[in-house]
Design an enzyme around this catalytic site. Sequence first.
Site, PDB file in Angstrom:
ATOM      1  N   GLY A  64      -1.873   9.342 -23.655  1.00 26.03           N
ATOM      2  CA  GLY A  64      -2.219   9.812 -22.312  1.00 26.03           C
ATOM      3  C   GLY A  64      -1.152  10.687 -21.671  1.00 26.03           C
ATOM      4  O   GLY A  64      -1.178  10.950 -20.482  1.00 26.03           O
TER       5      GLY A  64
ATOM      6  N   SER B  31      -2.816  11.455 -27.605  1.00 27.29           N
ATOM      7  CA  SER B  31      -3.086  12.841 -27.191  1.00 27.29           C
ATOM      8  C   SER B  31      -3.674  13.698 -28.311  1.00 27.29           C
ATOM      9  O   SER B  31      -3.375  14.881 -28.429  1.00 27.29           O
ATOM     10  CB  SER B  31      -1.821  13.486 -26.607  1.00 27.29           C
ATOM     11  OG  SER B  31      -1.387  12.765 -25.484  1.00 27.29           O
TER      12      SER B  31
ATOM     13  N   ASN C   8     -11.827   5.776 -27.638  1.00 26.73           N
ATOM     14  CA  ASN C   8     -11.506   4.651 -26.756  1.00 26.73           C
ATOM     15  C   ASN C   8     -11.743   5.125 -25.327  1.00 26.73           C
ATOM     16  O   ASN C   8     -10.945   5.886 -24.793  1.00 26.73           O
ATOM     17  CB  ASN C   8     -10.035   4.249 -26.972  1.00 26.73           C
ATOM     18  CG  ASN C   8      -9.578   3.204 -25.970  1.00 26.73           C
ATOM     19  OD1 ASN C   8     -10.391   2.587 -25.280  1.00 26.73           O
ATOM     20  ND2 ASN C   8      -8.272   2.999 -25.882  1.00 26.73           N
ATOM     21  N   TRP C   9     -12.833   4.668 -24.748  1.00 20.37           N
ATOM     22  CA  TRP C   9     -13.204   5.168 -23.411  1.00 20.37           C
ATOM     23  C   TRP C   9     -12.432   4.466 -22.296  1.00 20.37           C
ATOM     24  O   TRP C   9     -12.567   4.818 -21.146  1.00 20.37           O
ATOM     25  CB  TRP C   9     -14.716   5.008 -23.191  1.00 20.37           C
ATOM     26  CG  TRP C   9     -15.559   5.840 -24.128  1.00 20.37           C
ATOM     27  CD1 TRP C   9     -15.103   6.678 -25.117  1.00 20.37           C
ATOM     28  CD2 TRP C   9     -16.987   5.934 -24.162  1.00 20.37           C
ATOM     29  NE1 TRP C   9     -16.168   7.268 -25.760  1.00 20.37           N
ATOM     30  CE2 TRP C   9     -17.338   6.831 -25.195  1.00 20.37           C
ATOM     31  CE3 TRP C   9     -18.014   5.339 -23.424  1.00 20.37           C
ATOM     32  CZ2 TRP C   9     -18.659   7.147 -25.502  1.00 20.37           C
ATOM     33  CZ3 TRP C   9     -19.334   5.651 -23.731  1.00 20.37           C
ATOM     34  CH2 TRP C   9     -19.643   6.552 -24.755  1.00 20.37           C
ATOM     35  N   LYS C  10     -11.679   3.454 -22.635  1.00 19.98           N
ATOM     36  CA  LYS C  10     -10.894   2.690 -21.647  1.00 19.98           C
ATOM     37  C   LYS C  10     -11.788   2.258 -20.475  1.00 19.98           C
ATOM     38  O   LYS C  10     -12.973   2.015 -20.674  1.00 19.98           O
ATOM     39  CB  LYS C  10      -9.688   3.506 -21.181  1.00 19.98           C
ATOM     40  CG  LYS C  10      -8.899   4.096 -22.359  1.00 19.98           C
ATOM     41  CD  LYS C  10      -7.541   4.560 -21.973  1.00 19.98           C
ATOM     42  CE  LYS C  10      -6.895   5.249 -23.159  1.00 19.98           C
ATOM     43  NZ  LYS C  10      -5.488   5.495 -23.010  1.00 19.98           N
TER      44      LYS C  10
ATOM     45  N   GLY D 238      -8.355   8.829 -26.870  1.00 17.31           N
ATOM     46  CA  GLY D 238      -8.634   8.382 -25.506  1.00 17.31           C
ATOM     47  C   GLY D 238      -9.256   9.513 -24.703  1.00 17.31           C
ATOM     48  O   GLY D 238     -10.457   9.765 -24.758  1.00 17.31           O
ATOM     49  N   GLY D 239      -8.413  10.226 -23.966  1.00 12.17           N
ATOM     50  CA  GLY D 239      -8.879  11.273 -23.034  1.00 12.17           C
ATOM     51  C   GLY D 239      -9.916  12.221 -23.632  1.00 12.17           C
ATOM     52  O   GLY D 239     -10.970  12.462 -23.022  1.00 12.17           O
TER      53      GLY D 239
ATOM     54  N   GLU E 134      -1.856  -0.591 -24.122  1.00 11.48           N
ATOM     55  CA  GLU E 134      -2.083  -0.948 -22.706  1.00 11.48           C
ATOM     56  C   GLU E 134      -2.285  -2.459 -22.557  1.00 11.48           C
ATOM     57  O   GLU E 134      -1.896  -3.045 -21.558  1.00 11.48           O
ATOM     58  CB  GLU E 134      -3.268  -0.145 -22.152  1.00 11.48           C
ATOM     59  CG  GLU E 134      -2.869   1.310 -21.917  1.00 11.48           C
ATOM     60  CD  GLU E 134      -3.978   2.321 -22.074  1.00 11.48           C
ATOM     61  OE1 GLU E 134      -5.163   1.947 -22.017  1.00 11.48           O
ATOM     62  OE2 GLU E 134      -3.648   3.512 -22.272  1.00 11.48           O
TER      63      GLU E 134
ATOM     64  N   HIS F 142      -4.097  -2.911 -28.349  1.00 16.33           N
ATOM     65  CA  HIS F 142      -3.824  -1.577 -27.798  1.00 16.33           C
ATOM     66  C   HIS F 142      -2.570  -1.648 -26.923  1.00 16.33           C
ATOM     67  O   HIS F 142      -2.317  -2.656 -26.267  1.00 16.33           O
ATOM     68  CB  HIS F 142      -5.041  -1.104 -26.980  1.00 16.33           C
ATOM     69  CG  HIS F 142      -4.910   0.332 -26.559  1.00 16.33           C
ATOM     70  ND1 HIS F 142      -4.179   0.711 -25.457  1.00 16.33           N
ATOM     71  CD2 HIS F 142      -5.391   1.472 -27.107  1.00 16.33           C
ATOM     72  CE1 HIS F 142      -4.229   2.035 -25.348  1.00 16.33           C
ATOM     73  NE2 HIS F 142      -4.952   2.516 -26.343  1.00 16.33           N
TER      74      HIS F 142
ATOM     75  N   GLU G 194      -0.247   4.343 -32.892  1.00 13.15           N
ATOM     76  CA  GLU G 194      -0.277   5.069 -31.627  1.00 13.15           C
ATOM     77  C   GLU G 194       1.096   4.978 -30.965  1.00 13.15           C
ATOM     78  O   GLU G 194       1.399   3.991 -30.285  1.00 13.15           O
ATOM     79  CB  GLU G 194      -1.302   4.443 -30.690  1.00 13.15           C
ATOM     80  CG  GLU G 194      -2.706   4.422 -31.245  1.00 13.15           C
ATOM     81  CD  GLU G 194      -3.726   4.298 -30.112  1.00 13.15           C
ATOM     82  OE1 GLU G 194      -4.490   5.243 -29.938  1.00 13.15           O
ATOM     83  OE2 GLU G 194      -3.721   3.286 -29.400  1.00 13.15           O
TER      84      GLU G 194
HETATM   85  C1  PEP Z   1      -5.635   5.682 -26.687  1.00 10.16           C
HETATM   86  O1  PEP Z   1      -5.762   5.186 -25.597  1.00 10.16           O
HETATM   87  O2  PEP Z   1      -5.853   4.985 -27.691  1.00 10.16           O
HETATM   88  C2  PEP Z   1      -5.216   7.091 -26.771  1.00 10.16           C
HETATM   89  C3  PEP Z   1      -4.788   7.543 -27.922  1.00 10.16           C
HETATM   90  O3  PEP Z   1      -5.292   7.850 -25.621  1.00 10.16           O
HETATM   91  P1  PEP Z   1      -5.074   9.453 -25.501  1.00 10.16           P
HETATM   92  O4  PEP Z   1      -5.850  10.104 -26.599  1.00 10.16           O
HETATM   93  O5  PEP Z   1      -5.602   9.795 -24.137  1.00 10.16           O
HETATM   94  O6  PEP Z   1      -3.604   9.702 -25.636  1.00 10.16           O
END
Ligand code: PEP
Length: 255
Positions: free
Chosen positions: A173, A213, A9-11, A234-235, A97, A95, A167
């Site tokens: 994050g 994470s 997920n590149w956001k 994500g990251g 967010e 998601h 999640e």
């Molecule tokens: C996400 O945004 O779906 C996510 C899991 O982010 P991160 O891996 O950065 O915690």
Amino acid sequence: MRKFLIAGNWKMNKTAAEAASLAKEIALGAGQQHGVDVLICPPFTALAAAARAVESSTIKVGAQNMHPETAGAFTGDISAEMLREHYVTFVLVGHSERRSLFKEDDAFINQKVLSALKNRLRPVLCVGETLEERESGETAAVVERQIREGLAGVDKDQADPVVIAYEPVWAIGTGKTATPEQAQEVHASIRKWLGDLWGDAAARKTRILYGGSMKPANAGELLGQPDIDGGLIGGASLEARSFNQMVETALETKK
Ligand code: PEP
């Protein structure tokens, strides 16, 4: 029987040019194998460029969001049909967010799930509790509600394309990962609730990803859990090296 799915997920990161270059690197490292499904979810403006960059590979392209309606007065939004034009086959729905920053509720998320299925997109329904909810012992109630309301009206015979991503919001994050045991406990409950909805056979076939994470250092032990069928990352998906390393880990992990 469930193929791992490693999803990035590149956001709101990467211009179209940057996305093409990252997608190419991912395709070079992970795009010629069939053992693990690999999905990248760039922002809307980079979908076309990313799809072109992975066209001769096994990498799939997903969107991070969509509107449930096909067309109309929904300024700033994008429909399933518009996504499919760019070779999008998956879409993230609900998601955390979107839930917290854009106030999306379970009913609206459910409309998106139904619309994605109707329009031949595979929804990745994201669920998870906040830290406050976990600390007050509400994890199971919150996640069960998100599953039941998010999947309302989805019949057993429509279950095949559905993917769930657990999640925990406190792990997204933040650098804090759920322990493999904490994650497994919720994944097993999700599979049970899916069984209540669709029967055990369909529940056993449904992929449940972990997100929060996830990185190369912890991917192995998370993916080793019996009910964890991949990751939503994500990251650590913004760098080809770490993302491809997790695909490699999934390839090496036997259930
Ligand atoms: C996400 O945004 O779906 C996510 C899991 O982010 P991160 O891996 O950065 O915690």
